[in-house]
Enzyme design. Structure first.
Site, mmCIF file in Angstrom:
data_model
loop_
_atom_site.group_PDB
_atom_site.id
_atom_site.type_symbol
_atom_site.label_atom_id
_atom_site.label_comp_id
_atom_site.label_asym_id
_atom_site.label_seq_id
_atom_site.Cartn_x
_atom_site.Cartn_y
_atom_site.Cartn_z
ATOM 1 N N HIS A 190 0.831 -1.206 0.000
ATOM 2 C CA HIS A 190 0.000 0.000 0.000
ATOM 3 C C HIS A 190 0.868 1.261 0.000
ATOM 4 O O HIS A 190 0.716 2.146 -0.856
ATOM 5 C CB HIS A 190 -0.903 -0.038 1.242
ATOM 6 C CG HIS A 190 -1.764 1.169 1.421
ATOM 7 N ND1 HIS A 190 -3.092 1.182 1.053
ATOM 8 C CD2 HIS A 190 -1.508 2.396 1.926
ATOM 9 C CE1 HIS A 190 -3.613 2.377 1.333
ATOM 10 N NE2 HIS A 190 -2.665 3.129 1.867
ATOM 11 N N GLU A 191 1.797 1.327 0.938
ATOM 12 C CA GLU A 191 2.644 2.523 1.026
ATOM 13 C C GLU A 191 3.539 2.648 -0.207
ATOM 14 O O GLU A 191 3.836 3.759 -0.644
ATOM 15 C CB GLU A 191 3.482 2.508 2.311
ATOM 16 C CG GLU A 191 2.679 2.465 3.619
ATOM 17 C CD GLU A 191 1.639 3.563 3.769
ATOM 18 O OE1 GLU A 191 1.818 4.657 3.196
ATOM 19 O OE2 GLU A 191 0.615 3.313 4.463
ATOM 20 N N HIS A 240 1.745 4.687 -2.721
ATOM 21 C CA HIS A 240 1.874 6.133 -2.456
ATOM 22 C C HIS A 240 3.243 6.642 -2.904
ATOM 23 O O HIS A 240 3.365 7.681 -3.545
ATOM 24 C CB HIS A 240 1.742 6.413 -0.954
ATOM 25 C CG HIS A 240 0.334 6.381 -0.433
ATOM 26 N ND1 HIS A 240 -0.660 7.178 -0.942
ATOM 27 C CD2 HIS A 240 -0.235 5.673 0.582
ATOM 28 C CE1 HIS A 240 -1.791 6.964 -0.260
ATOM 29 N NE2 HIS A 240 -1.559 6.042 0.658
ATOM 30 N N GLU A 254 -4.573 7.999 -2.724
ATOM 31 C CA GLU A 254 -5.086 6.735 -2.198
ATOM 32 C C GLU A 254 -5.444 5.772 -3.331
ATOM 33 O O GLU A 254 -5.357 4.553 -3.166
ATOM 34 C CB GLU A 254 -6.299 6.994 -1.292
ATOM 35 C CG GLU A 254 -6.722 5.796 -0.464
ATOM 36 C CD GLU A 254 -5.763 5.431 0.665
ATOM 37 O OE1 GLU A 254 -4.772 6.158 0.888
ATOM 38 O OE2 GLU A 254 -5.996 4.387 1.312
#
Lengths: 499, 499
Positions: free
Chosen positions: B269-270, B273, B299
């Site tokens: 997930h990160e 980003h 997001e």
């Protein structure tokens, strides 16, 4: 801050000072992160950010309304000692900042950043000619800096004062005359008598990083270093200490995988610096009198822990069990081996690896060269020969490469001339403090053996640390021990320790 | 920056913007350090420094000569799209900054910094009373913020726009109406059909931190994450991504010692980003158009990697060997087990651990609470009960502790109200992007299986990342895929994946 800052003008100064403090805090965090964490391509953006923050901090310091308040405060008669400290420190910062025209600062910043690259290349290739033209430029910049700052007797005075408030060339000269006279015969005698060795087999023993991490943390815990609470230990190429305030002080060490003395003594050394910052008076927070007063006094604290405590027989006994627990090869050695290994005396080329006795000769050499650089018409091309001659005269060895001679230190490439003598001041003052501590704590050595450092820390806090930068370095020393810096204590200590 | 910034006024703006950029860089480093490294008592000095830097940044942004230049630029006809982006972003920042008095910003910065530490304590001890007074302060700050900003229909509009330029309460309400209507029956059907499980034995398997560190690093290397070059992976209580520029982007994860899916999917997930920041146009460096345009679009990138890639059957196959190599218990499981384990659907308490289907209900709950917090006279003490009631209505479960209820998220402690809806926007947009990527990369799934992420990264770079903040979020989405955000893609994706 109620209680110690009462004067209205001082309160106004401190209110305005907060943003200068905040920028300084940020600069320190950015600098620490750069050495400890930053991915390598982050350098461009980080350098630009640091450059902008420097200019900003300077602008706030020299804002007319701020300078005017400080001027006004200088005329107030009934300031207390804390308030007078604020005025002294800020007045000095303003005077130094004002001295340099912006074009000069820009030129110096460009020259030193290119000189640093040139020095890296030159050192890598052992080719002095790559650094020589840059060193000429740096000598020229140092001379001009001295003229901008002004001086009474000679240009080098102005540069010394930048790093050690109020220190003069004459004082440094006298200090080294005394040292050279007493220490040269002492060194010869130490080598002859052989009470401490010139090398030790432990220098060659290899270790894993995790093993020495555990040892360093154990030592720091024994010292009461507040890891995770107000402090950190990290790793960087060159060990250093930085403070983000009174409650966040960080040290670094390095793990080379052999010669474990180096990581221990560098950790102990940086702990000494850190303790000075941690034991400040909490009420100085956010003010310009928070923080150690000078490089020399700071170095006295790191050297006190490194030389007086870290190299003592009792410290070797204290850490022997934890060394044995973590380093399998230690079972073949005794605590006495550790003590001897920590106290090797051997003339060698590299300052940062020098023993306690020869260390000051390395500084003396640099002092002599720096002084003639800024006073006489000496060119960079003459310096390697002068370096080597002086090395031979002082330590009887002559560098065969530039790398182990004039190219070893980064300081001149950074444009810092006048800094080196503070290392010797710290070394000498540490020994002097030792004899004063002993008067109040006669069982000093037994305390080390027991790992009971609280009374020693309390002594340093009361005499030195808690005062931050209130007093000038000379005043602080006088207040702490009732006398001025005196090299004789160091000579005495060397005799007692090594003969 | 030659080439893209030609206009003289824009050049002047960018020259002046550098110090604002530098302060922002420092704020980010200080923030990252606070979460990752800071010893706990460093908080007081850090909060003050952050407060001062906020005010400083605000002052420079609102300096009359700077504001005047931006005003002037708004009137220039022939700016290129990059230059127009600069003007749009700065004009918006100035409008928002102008809205808040400096005392308010200082207060908010200090309150939230301390509230964050209080929240950590409260969560650790499952003691809501430690956080409650801070939350009241934060609600009050949010209401005042909405009033300062101004709004057309209701206070919450002003807060939403802060995090997602141009987003309104009405739009969010409609989005959730649609979702609730379609997803509630879908969820029931998924639970009935049982194509994916409601729990998996792998949730209970324990691991050592070092094992999962190796797995995470392996995955990041497969993704081409430039660790040590332009990026870092660290550990913090709540995983996050931060960028200090285009060339220093850092993510964090956490290691809980069991349920390894959590550390993997948070790292993935990160990474999503981070990739958005790393794939910016290098020429935007030091300018206000560098950086992702909005939280919702940001997001969408993290969710794309987490949900579309990280939860795919092909990703499970790709990572199965490295899991087996590092986790001894994996030999008892197949890649299909990993896939099922990553795709559990089960109504549960914790948002960050929620499955893809129930996730949006967690956001809907927070949206409802936030909306009444700033519109009605609701106090922090009423919120746990409201939270629990809504949870029961939406997912049929009722939290038994604060930790699994209202204390689970850090956001409110950070003072961020109006932020949560951007998570759903991201989740929905990620699914929508998936169907568009598939048109251009029909062998999308095969690429994942082979660990060949370059074409996917290139697609995201060309359509979204490289544009930084040039366009508003809505414009960017329209340019990237030729249509507006549409929740139907997500519903379609859930049907295809889970039924």
């Amino acid at each position: 801050m109620e209680g110690i800052f009462q004067n209205e003008i001082i309160k106004q100064i401190l209110a305005k000072y907060r943003r200068i403090w905040a920028i300084g805090h940020a600069q320190s965090v950015l600098g620490w992160d750069m050495e400890v964490n930053m991915p390598k391509e982050g350098i461009l953006e980080r350098s630009v950010a640091q450059g902008e923050l420097s200019v900003l901090s300077q602008e706030f310091l020299l804002k007319p309304d701020f300078v005017e308040l400080v001027e006004k405060a200088k005329g107030i008669e009934d300031l207390n000692e804390y308030e007078r400290g604020i005025v002294r420190v800020l007045d000095r910062s303003i005077r130094i900042s004002k001295a340099f025209p912006p074009e000069f600062l820009r030129e110096r910043s460009e020259v030193t950043s290119q000189a640093t690259k040139a020095w890296e290349e030159a050192k890598k290739d052992d080719d002095y000619s790559k650094f020589e033209p840059w060193l000429d430029k740096i000598i020229d910049l140092a001379k001009r800096a001295a003229e901008y700052l002004g001086y009474e007797k000679e240009p080098y005075d102005a540069l010394l004062d930048l790093f050690e408030e109020g220190l003069t060339t004459r004082e440094v000269e006298r200090m080294f005359e005394k040292l050279e006279k007493d220490l040269k015969p002492l060194l010869e005698k130490i080598m002859e008598e052989g009470k401490v060795p010139q090398s030790h087999i432990l220098e060659k023993e290899k270790y894993e990083r995790e093993q020495m991490e555990r040892v360093n943390i154990w030592i720091l815990q024994k010292f009461g270093f507040p890891l995770g609470v107000r402090a950190r230990l990290d790793v960087s190429a060159h060990p250093f200490t930085t403070e983000f305030g009174i409650r966040d002080v960080r040290i670094t060490t390095r793990y080379e995988g052999y010669d474990f003395r180096r990581t221990i003594l560098s950790t102990v050394h940086e702990f000494g610096h850190a303790l000075y910052e941690l034991q400040q008076d909490d009420r100085f927070m956010f003010s310009p009198i928070a923080g150690g007063v000078s490089l020399g006094v700071h170095e006295s604290q790191s050297r006190f822990w490194e030389n007086i405590i870290g190299r003592s027989r009792e410290f070797a006994e204290l850490i022997y069990p934890i060394l044995k627990e973590n380093l399998p090869f230690m079972s073949g050695y005794t605590p006495e081996d550790v003590y001897l290994y920590f106290n090797i005396v051997r003339p060698d080329y590299i300052r940062t690896e020098a023993d306690v006795v020869t260390y000051n000769f390395h500084i003396l050499l640099r002092f002599k060269l720096e002084r003639i650089m800024v006073s006489e018409e000496v060119k960079a091309k003459d310096l390697p020969e002068l370096w080597n001659e002086e090395m031979e005269r002082l330590l009887g060895i002559r560098p065969k490469t530039y790398r182990e001679g004039i190219l070893q230190d980064i300081h001149w490439a950074h444009g810092t001339i006048g800094y080196f003598p503070t290392y010797s001041i710290g070394t000498l003052l540490a020994a002097q403090l030792y004899y004063h501590v002993k008067r109040d704590i006669p069982d000093f050595e037994e305390r080390i053996a027991k790992g009971d450092f609280e009374p020693i820390k309390a002594w340093l806090r009361e005499r030195i640390h808690r005062w931050g930068s209130i007093y000038s370095p000379k005043e602080l020393i006088k207040k702490a021990i009732g006398e001025d810096l005196n090299p004789e204590y160091f000579v005495k200590w060397v005799k007692e320790r090594y003969l």
